[in-house]
Design a protein around this motif. Structure first.
Motif, PDB file in Angstrom:
ATOM      1  N   GLY A   1      10.195  14.871  -2.292  1.00 44.35           N
ATOM      2  CA  GLY A   1      11.424  14.286  -1.982  1.00 44.35           C
ATOM      3  C   GLY A   1      11.544  12.708  -2.314  1.00 44.35           C
ATOM      4  N   PRO A   2      12.013  12.081  -1.253  1.00 40.95           N
ATOM      5  CA  PRO A   2      12.298  10.567  -1.447  1.00 40.95           C
ATOM      6  C   PRO A   2      10.885   9.918  -1.253  1.00 40.95           C
ATOM      7  CG  PRO A   2      12.988  11.110   0.599  1.00 40.95           C
ATOM      8  CD  PRO A   2      12.617  12.600   0.001  1.00 40.95           C
ATOM      9  N   SER A   3       9.805  10.585  -0.879  1.00 43.46           N
ATOM     10  CA  SER A   3       8.498   9.698  -0.586  1.00 43.46           C
ATOM     11  C   SER A   3       7.677   9.933  -2.046  1.00 43.46           C
ATOM     12  CB  SER A   3       7.842  10.640   0.549  1.00 43.46           C
ATOM     13  OG  SER A   3       6.534   9.925   0.670  1.00 43.46           O
ATOM     14  N   VAL A   4       7.032   9.051  -2.455  1.00 44.05           N
ATOM     15  CA  VAL A   4       6.164   8.692  -3.615  1.00 44.05           C
ATOM     16  C   VAL A   4       4.892   8.210  -3.254  1.00 44.05           C
ATOM     17  CG1 VAL A   4       6.212   8.068  -6.163  1.00 44.05           C
ATOM     18  CG2 VAL A   4       8.464   8.599  -5.192  1.00 44.05           C
ATOM     19  N   THR A   5       3.875   9.062  -3.743  1.00 45.04           N
ATOM     20  CA  THR A   5       2.618   8.513  -3.341  1.00 45.04           C
ATOM     21  C   THR A   5       2.037   8.007  -4.824  1.00 45.04           C
ATOM     22  OG1 THR A   5       2.252   9.864  -1.479  1.00 45.04           O
ATOM     23  CG2 THR A   5       0.258   9.003  -2.378  1.00 45.04           C
ATOM     24  N   PHE A   6       1.426   6.937  -4.626  1.00 48.04           N
ATOM     25  CA  PHE A   6       0.613   6.139  -5.846  1.00 48.04           C
ATOM     26  C   PHE A   6      -0.893   6.190  -5.749  1.00 48.04           C
ATOM     27  CE2 PHE A   6       4.905   4.736  -5.354  1.00 48.04           C
ATOM     28  CZ  PHE A   6       5.587   4.710  -6.483  1.00 48.04           C
ATOM     29  N   GLN A   7      -1.705   6.231  -7.103  1.00 45.14           N
ATOM     30  CA  GLN A   7      -2.925   5.330  -6.766  1.00 45.14           C
ATOM     31  C   GLN A   7      -2.705   4.124  -7.383  1.00 45.14           C
ATOM     32  OE1 GLN A   7      -5.607   7.636  -9.544  1.00 45.14           O
ATOM     33  NE2 GLN A   7      -7.160   6.210  -9.253  1.00 45.14           N
ATOM     34  N   VAL A   8      -3.343   3.270  -6.853  1.00 44.27           N
ATOM     35  CA  VAL A   8      -3.217   1.706  -7.170  1.00 44.27           C
ATOM     36  C   VAL A   8      -4.661   1.103  -7.502  1.00 44.27           C
ATOM     37  CG1 VAL A   8      -0.932   1.385  -5.815  1.00 44.27           C
ATOM     38  CG2 VAL A   8      -3.185   1.210  -4.835  1.00 44.27           C
ATOM     39  N   GLU A   9      -4.647   0.288  -8.508  1.00 45.52           N
ATOM     40  CA  GLU A   9      -5.699  -0.316  -8.777  1.00 45.52           C
ATOM     41  C   GLU A   9      -5.494  -1.649  -9.123  1.00 45.52           C
ATOM     42  OE1 GLU A   9      -7.990   1.908 -11.354  1.00 45.52           O
ATOM     43  OE2 GLU A   9      -7.376   0.614 -13.128  1.00 45.52           O
ATOM     44  N   ALA A  10      -6.465  -2.583  -9.130  1.00 42.44           N
ATOM     45  CA  ALA A  10      -6.173  -4.110  -9.639  1.00 42.44           C
ATOM     46  C   ALA A  10      -7.577  -4.556 -10.327  1.00 42.44           C
ATOM     47  CB  ALA A  10      -6.095  -4.848  -8.554  1.00 42.44           C
ATOM     48  N   ARG A  11      -7.475  -5.035 -11.506  1.00 45.51           N
ATOM     49  CA  ARG A  11      -8.694  -5.579 -12.275  1.00 45.51           C
ATOM     50  C   ARG A  11      -8.422  -6.894 -12.575  1.00 45.51           C
ATOM     51  NH1 ARG A  11     -12.222  -1.694 -14.305  1.00 45.51           N
ATOM     52  NH2 ARG A  11     -11.542   0.667 -13.836  1.00 45.51           N
ATOM     53  N   ASP A  12      -9.682  -7.716 -12.596  1.00 44.95           N
ATOM     54  CA  ASP A  12      -9.334  -9.122 -13.302  1.00 44.95           C
ATOM     55  C   ASP A  12      -9.948  -8.934 -14.481  1.00 44.95           C
ATOM     56  OD1 ASP A  12     -12.192  -9.161 -12.880  1.00 44.95           O
ATOM     57  OD2 ASP A  12     -12.188 -10.596 -11.072  1.00 44.95           O
ATOM     58  N   GLU A  13     -10.189 -10.137 -15.179  1.00 43.20           N
ATOM     59  CA  GLU A  13     -10.872  -9.998 -16.391  1.00 43.20           C
ATOM     60  C   GLU A  13     -11.924  -9.744 -16.611  1.00 43.20           C
ATOM     61  OE1 GLU A  13      -9.969 -14.299 -17.790  1.00 43.20           O
ATOM     62  OE2 GLU A  13      -7.837 -13.977 -16.957  1.00 43.20           O
ATOM     63  N   VAL A  14     -12.975  -9.093 -15.422  1.00 44.48           N
ATOM     64  CA  VAL A  14     -14.327  -8.809 -15.400  1.00 44.48           C
ATOM     65  C   VAL A  14     -14.504  -7.650 -14.973  1.00 44.48           C
ATOM     66  CG1 VAL A  14     -16.830  -9.445 -14.539  1.00 44.48           C
ATOM     67  CG2 VAL A  14     -15.054 -11.386 -15.188  1.00 44.48           C
ATOM     68  N   GLU A  15     -13.760  -7.326 -13.809  1.00 49.47           N
ATOM     69  CA  GLU A  15     -14.127  -6.069 -13.036  1.00 49.47           C
ATOM     70  C   GLU A  15     -12.900  -5.457 -12.258  1.00 49.47           C
ATOM     71  OE1 GLU A  15     -16.949  -6.912 -10.240  1.00 49.47           O
ATOM     72  OE2 GLU A  15     -16.070  -8.665  -9.681  1.00 49.47           O
ATOM     73  N   LEU A  16     -13.038  -4.348 -11.643  1.00 45.34           N
ATOM     74  CA  LEU A  16     -12.251  -3.628 -10.849  1.00 45.34           C
ATOM     75  C   LEU A  16     -12.503  -4.350  -9.663  1.00 45.34           C
ATOM     76  CD1 LEU A  16     -10.336  -1.194 -10.342  1.00 45.34           C
ATOM     77  CD2 LEU A  16     -12.511  -0.080  -9.305  1.00 45.34           C
ATOM     78  N   ILE A  17     -11.395  -5.055  -8.982  1.00 41.54           N
ATOM     79  CA  ILE A  17     -11.305  -5.770  -7.718  1.00 41.54           C
ATOM     80  C   ILE A  17     -10.711  -5.002  -6.615  1.00 41.54           C
ATOM     81  CG2 ILE A  17     -11.637  -7.944  -8.956  1.00 41.54           C
ATOM     82  CD1 ILE A  17      -8.531  -8.214  -7.903  1.00 41.54           C
TER      83      ILE A  17
END
Length: 135
Positions: A91-107
């Motif tokens: 419905g109105p609830s949305v779930t996300f997988q989130v990730e962040a990477r810098d120029e070297v690695e997954l942070i």
């Protein structure tokens, strides 16, 4: 909603580490790095971007849950790319997988949930709450 968000939709947000988003306790011994609260904010922005095309003019999405592991430090001057991918819609609830990477690695990696709301209804509820606090 104009359209229902669907699994696989993605959003992205970039941030370069600088004086505005680094830790406040950096000193001669502690290097200046991206602060976790700013990282989390930009992960949320990425999720918001992912579903923005689905929303009507009177709708917004608000964060309701986030669980993030901050895995690595990113020094000043380095760019971080935050990404969010829709993994579930209820419905109105949305779930996300989130990730962040810098120029070297997954942070960072984690889960984030947003809820689509009607801004007028939200504003009315907030006004009622404010009046109870003032009165």
């Amino acid at each position: 909603m104009k359209t229902t968000p669907r699994s696989g939709m993605t959003g992205e947000e970039r941030i370069t580490v600088d004086a505005s988003n680094r830790i406040v306790f950096a000193d001669d011994r502690m290097p200046a790095v991206l602060a976790t609260p700013w990282l989390v904010a930009h992960l949320e922005y990425a999720a918001r971007h992912a579903i923005a095309p689905c929303l009507e003019d009177h709708e917004r999405s608000v964060g309701t849950f986030i669980e993030v592991e901050h895995l690595g430090a990113t020094p000043e001057g380095v760019t971080v790319i935050c990404r969010a991918r829709v993994i579930h819609v209820d419905g109105p609830s949305v779930t996300f997988q989130v990730e962040a990477r810098d120029e070297v690695e997954l942070i960072a990696r984690g889960i984030h949930r947003r809820r689509v709301i009607d801004v007028d209804r939200f504003a009315r509820r907030l006004a009622r709450k404010r009046s109870r606090l003032e009165g």
